[in-house]
Structure formats: C-alpha cells, structure tokens
Design an enzyme around this catalytic site. Structure first.
Site, PDB file in Angstrom:
ATOM      1  N   ARG A 128      -3.984  34.766  -7.984  1.00 23.72           N
ATOM      2  CA  ARG A 128      -4.086  34.845  -6.485  1.00 23.72           C
ATOM      3  C   ARG A 128      -5.045  35.994  -6.069  1.00 23.72           C
ATOM      4  O   ARG A 128      -6.194  35.758  -5.888  1.00 23.72           O
ATOM      5  CB  ARG A 128      -2.757  34.898  -5.772  1.00 23.72           C
ATOM      6  CG  ARG A 128      -2.620  34.702  -4.587  1.00 23.72           C
ATOM      7  CD  ARG A 128      -3.032  35.786  -3.377  1.00 23.72           C
ATOM      8  NE  ARG A 128      -2.402  36.863  -3.675  1.00 23.72           N
ATOM      9  CZ  ARG A 128      -2.526  38.276  -3.254  1.00 23.72           C
ATOM     10  NH1 ARG A 128      -3.947  38.268  -2.378  1.00 23.72           N
ATOM     11  NH2 ARG A 128      -1.857  39.197  -3.373  1.00 23.72           N
ATOM     12  N   GLU A 159       1.660  44.954   3.826  1.00 20.84           N
ATOM     13  CA  GLU A 159       0.101  45.020   3.639  1.00 20.84           C
ATOM     14  C   GLU A 159      -0.385  46.349   4.243  1.00 20.84           C
ATOM     15  O   GLU A 159       0.041  46.910   5.370  1.00 20.84           O
ATOM     16  CB  GLU A 159      -0.628  43.836   4.330  1.00 20.84           C
ATOM     17  CG  GLU A 159      -2.185  43.812   4.080  1.00 20.84           C
ATOM     18  CD  GLU A 159      -2.824  43.197   4.731  1.00 20.84           C
ATOM     19  OE1 GLU A 159      -4.005  42.748   4.394  1.00 20.84           O
ATOM     20  OE2 GLU A 159      -2.411  42.345   5.849  1.00 20.84           O
TER      21      GLU A 159
END
Length: 516
Positions: free
Chosen positions: A16, A146
């Site tokens: 990923r 994030e």
C-alpha cells in the site's frame, strides 16, 4: 531486575504505502505473490495491501487476495486503508471481501482545517459514523492519525481530544504516523510516551518515514515509550525517502532492544529480492542487511583477522539471512582474501602461486579493473604458466532486432575442436541468442545454469559510444533455494554483445576442469 521481553507486531505496508513510490505499480499476480510470501514465509503479523476506492483494478486485486486468504484462514491479517467518507469506503471494502479497515483520520488541526475545512466536532461526528457503519458491516477497525507528528507538536490539545474521542469507540488499534518524516528520536519518545502514559490500555503503533534517515532510530524510541506494533516496508519502499525499511528495523529490534518479533529472519533476503524484481527499484549494494556488498570484506587485513578467529565479525552474521561472507579482490586484497576465494572454488595453491596471484590481482586493481572470484582460475592458470585457454569459444554471433521484425540470432561456436552453428528467434536480441545457444548445448549435453539477474551498467555522461558493462548472475543449482550463484561480466559498446561475452565466460567457468 530482569526486564520482561515483549513481542511486537509488525504491519508490512509494502503493497500500500510502498506502492506510492514513484514508478512502482504492482500487478494483481505480483501483489498476491508478495502477500503470500510476507504472511507465510517472512511471517509478518499483518499486511496492508491497498487503499479503498482507488480503481476497479485495485478492487479486483483485493478480491483475489482475499479469496486466497480465506482458504488459509488469514483474512484478519490483511488490512485496507480507508477514508472518512460516509459509507463509501466501507461498502468498497465489503465488496472486496476484506475484514479490516485502517481508517485515515486527520492527526493535526492544520490538516483538518486546511484540507477538510471542518471543526473538530464536525470531524469527530464523521469519524464515528464510519466506525459505527464499519462495525455493523462486520469489519474490524484500526485508526491512523495522519500527520500526528506535526499534530502533537503544534496542536497537542486537538490530538488529545481526538484520542480521547477514539478511546470511547470500538476500535482495535491507533496508528501514530510520522507522515512527513520530521521527528527526531527524542521527539518520537516524547510524543508516544505522552499518549501511552494517559491511555495505557490502547494498542498504539508507530508508522515511520525516513526523510531524515531516522525511521529505525525513531522506531526504537517508540518501542522504549511502549508501542505494541511498528510499520515497515520491504527495502524501505514508500513516499519520498520511503518508509521504515523492514530488514533494518527487525534486525535492530532483535539486536538492540528487549523486544522480539515473529519475523523469520532467514526469509528477509528473499523477500527483498522478490520486491526488488516486482517493483523495478534496485537496492543499493551497501544497503544494510540486503545489499549485495554488505557481507563482503575488502581489506586484506579483515580477511586475515577473520581467518584467525573472526576478529572482524559482528552480530549481523550473513547466515542469519541466508547469506554468506565473501572477500573482495582488488588492490586492497591480501593473501587471506585470495586464499578464502580459492578455498570457496575448491582449490589449493602453493605459497609461491598464491603470492603470484596476489600480485596479479593488485596489479589489475591498480588498473581499475574489476576482479571477480570467477576470474581467479584464469589468473591462476596464467601465473602458473598454463595456457588457460577457453574450452568453448563463440566464434561469431549475428543478432538482428528492430521495429517490425521478430528478433533472431545466428551463432557459431567452437567446442572440443568442432564448430557448431544454430539459428533461433526470441522476444529480444539476447533471448534469441540464448535460444540458439540452448539448442547447441542441449545437443552437447551441457546444462546451462539458470539466469537469476541481468544488470547493465552504463557510465554517466550520455556518450553513445560508451563501454557498457553487463553483469549476469547465474545459479548452478536446479534447486533455487540452494545458493550456488556466481556472476560473470562482459564489456562492450553494444549491450547485447557485452551480455554474449558474459555468457561465454559462464560457459567456460562451468566447463573448465580447473586443477592447479
């Protein structure tokens, strides 16, 4: 007081985050093969294989992997990155057959306000909706924060409120990413420690990036602070400078911390080579653990010290990773370097011949010429007064390829005083040559080693007449698990002709009955 050994989970993100490396795009079969290897041979705890909603092709890839995983009872060890987008991500993951959502949330107020234009309260409501819908859909959820590294430094109150909100949700883990690779080891410890002190029951994991080449060091500090898992990619693939390299991370954990992993170290090299081939991204020769040269001693004094009691060995032994120690040949070589290489060739030399060989190797090194172990028999034959003539000679080779024509080759070789000719086609010039050569060797009962790697090196400068160096790696063993590899090199302005020269050297290497 003896410290209790902890066992850390490793999430591999090669398929990923690693696929976000410039120029890297794995096919369905490549992703499937890598996932199989990571889970079954390397024994990573979990793999993150895709981002949701990327494309129809990505959905089909995930479906293929999940079909295989279901037959192996591995579905809960495969994870998908998803987004705060209502029910869209969850529906996509349900269609894929995956069971675990890694939900990407905003871990800094700056990202939240500038990218989404929302208040924390609005965003937390959106996050809760996705989590609740995912749970109703039978998924397990982990949550990424994030830009957490900038978040805890510049908007700590926001990070605290987000983690507090998540602590009340039914999630499995919280991931702490250094998204932009900006943290120092000290900052990593402080950021992780502040959360674990307040939320000791939450399973936190650290996700490093290597922009300052500190991701392994940062991961060690995250371990010291108490994380229960770490994220890494094979060969450090990833955005910009890449993710934390799994090979270096695992070795460092095992040797420099009071923690262990479930990783099978001896499979690391093969994992690295697999990803190198599929990604098309070559690893540097001096890359720790997996680089071609990292278990090669160049200085003669090192070879001498190893011979007298492994004086120059360290805990990173090549055998741990299915590799072997080697000794380079060149102007820095000593008698010990020569004797170790000769020993590996199954030969024994007198002191007089050994000294002559050393002098010749140093002479070639001064001329900036590469000397390989495969060159030694020829050097030995020369300094011993033997002819060292080739057993097999490629007398001529005409290769034709171009736009609109099928590549074909016509070759003529001499073996045991007889001339042999053949013509063949192929998918490229060298392939046509090898097909023609194989027809001849099959008739002669000569078994050609398997070609493992083909590397072309062109000097910088952009000259069209520059000498090209082609290095080919071969394996004499039919069992690819057994390491009987060797390299041959050819040099010529034409890349394919250089490869033909390297192949001729290979044939003489396997046919020459060297006994000096």
């Amino acid at each position: 007081m003896t410290k209790v050994e902890t066992r850390l989970e490793i999430l591999d993100v090669t398929l990923r985050d690693g696929e976000q490396t410039r120029g890297v795009s794995f096919s369905t079969s490549e992703k499937l093969n890598i996932a199989k290897f990571l889970l079954q041979k390397l024994n990573v705890d979990r793999v993150e294989i895709a981002s949701a909603r990327v494309s129809k092709g990505e959905l089909e890839t995930v479906q293929k992997i999940m079909e295989w995983a279901a037959t192996e009872q591995l579905t809960e060890r495969i994870e998908i990155l998803g987004f705060v987008d209502g029910n869209k991500t969850v529906d996509w993951i349900k269609d894929s057959g995956a069971k675990v959502l890694n939900l990407l949330t905003k871990g800094s107020l700056h990202h939240l306000e500038k990218q989404l234009g929302k208040t924390p309260k609005e965003f937390f409501t959106d996050v809760s909706f996705v989590i609740e819908y995912a749970i109703k859909s039978g998924l397990k959820i982990n949550v990424y924060l994030e830009d957490w590294s900038n978040g805890f430094r510049n908007s700590p109150d926001y990070v605290k409120s987000l983690v507090e909100h998540l602590s009340k949700e039914h999630i499995e883990r919280i991931f702490l990413p250094d998204t932009l690779g900006v943290l120092s080891p000290e900052e990593t410890f402080q950021g992780v420690d502040s959360l674990i002190q307040k939320y000791p029951d939450i399973h936190f994991e650290f996700h490093g990036h290597n922009d300052y080449d500190l991701s392994v060091a940062n991961s060690l500090q995250a371990i010291r602070a108490g994380v229960k898992g770490l994220h890494a990619s094979i060969n450090g693939l990833g955005e910009r400078a890449g993710n934390t390299p799994l090979e270096a991370l695992v070795t460092t954990i095992h040797d420099k911390s009071n923690s262990k992993t479930n990783i099978n170290e001896i499979a690391i090299t093969e994992a690295s080579r697999l990803v190198e081939v599929f990604s098309g991204k070559r690893i540097s020769a001096n890359r720790p653990i997996v680089g071609e040269d990292v278990f090669t001693q160049t200085a003669g004094v090192h070879a001498d010290g190893d011979k007298k009691g492994n004086l120059y060995a360290n805990p990173i032994l090549p055998e741990r990773f299915g590799r072997k120690r080697s000794y380079a040949l060149g102007k820095l070589a000593g008698k010990a370097s020569i004797s170790e290489n000769v020993k590996q060739l199954g030969m024994v030399l007198s002191e007089v011949v050994l000294q002559k060989v050393l002098e010749r190797v140093i002479e070639l090194g001064d001329q900036n010429k590469l000397v390989t172990p495969e060159d030694l028999p020829f050097i030995i034959a020369d300094v011993s007064g033997r002819t060292g003539e080739k057993v097999l000679t490629i007398k001529s080779c005409n290769i034709h390829s171009g736009i609109g024509i099928r590549p074909h080759a016509q070759i003529e070789l001499e073996y045991q005083g007889k001339i042999h000719k053949e013509i063949s086609e192929g998918d490229g010039g060298y392939d046509a040559f090898m097909n023609a050569l194989t027809k001849i060797t099959n008739r002669l009962g000569i078994s050609i080693p398997k070609l493992i790697d083909y590397e072309v090196r062109i000097p910088p400068g952009g000259k069209t007449d520059a000498l090209v160096e082609t290095r080919i790696t071969w394996n004499k063993s039919l069992d690819l698990e057994e390491d009987q590899t060797f390299k041959t090199m050819g040099v010529h302005p034409d890349q394919t002709v250089a490869a033909v020269h390297a192949t001729e050297k290979m044939l003489n290497q396997i046919l020459q009955p060297w006994q000096i």
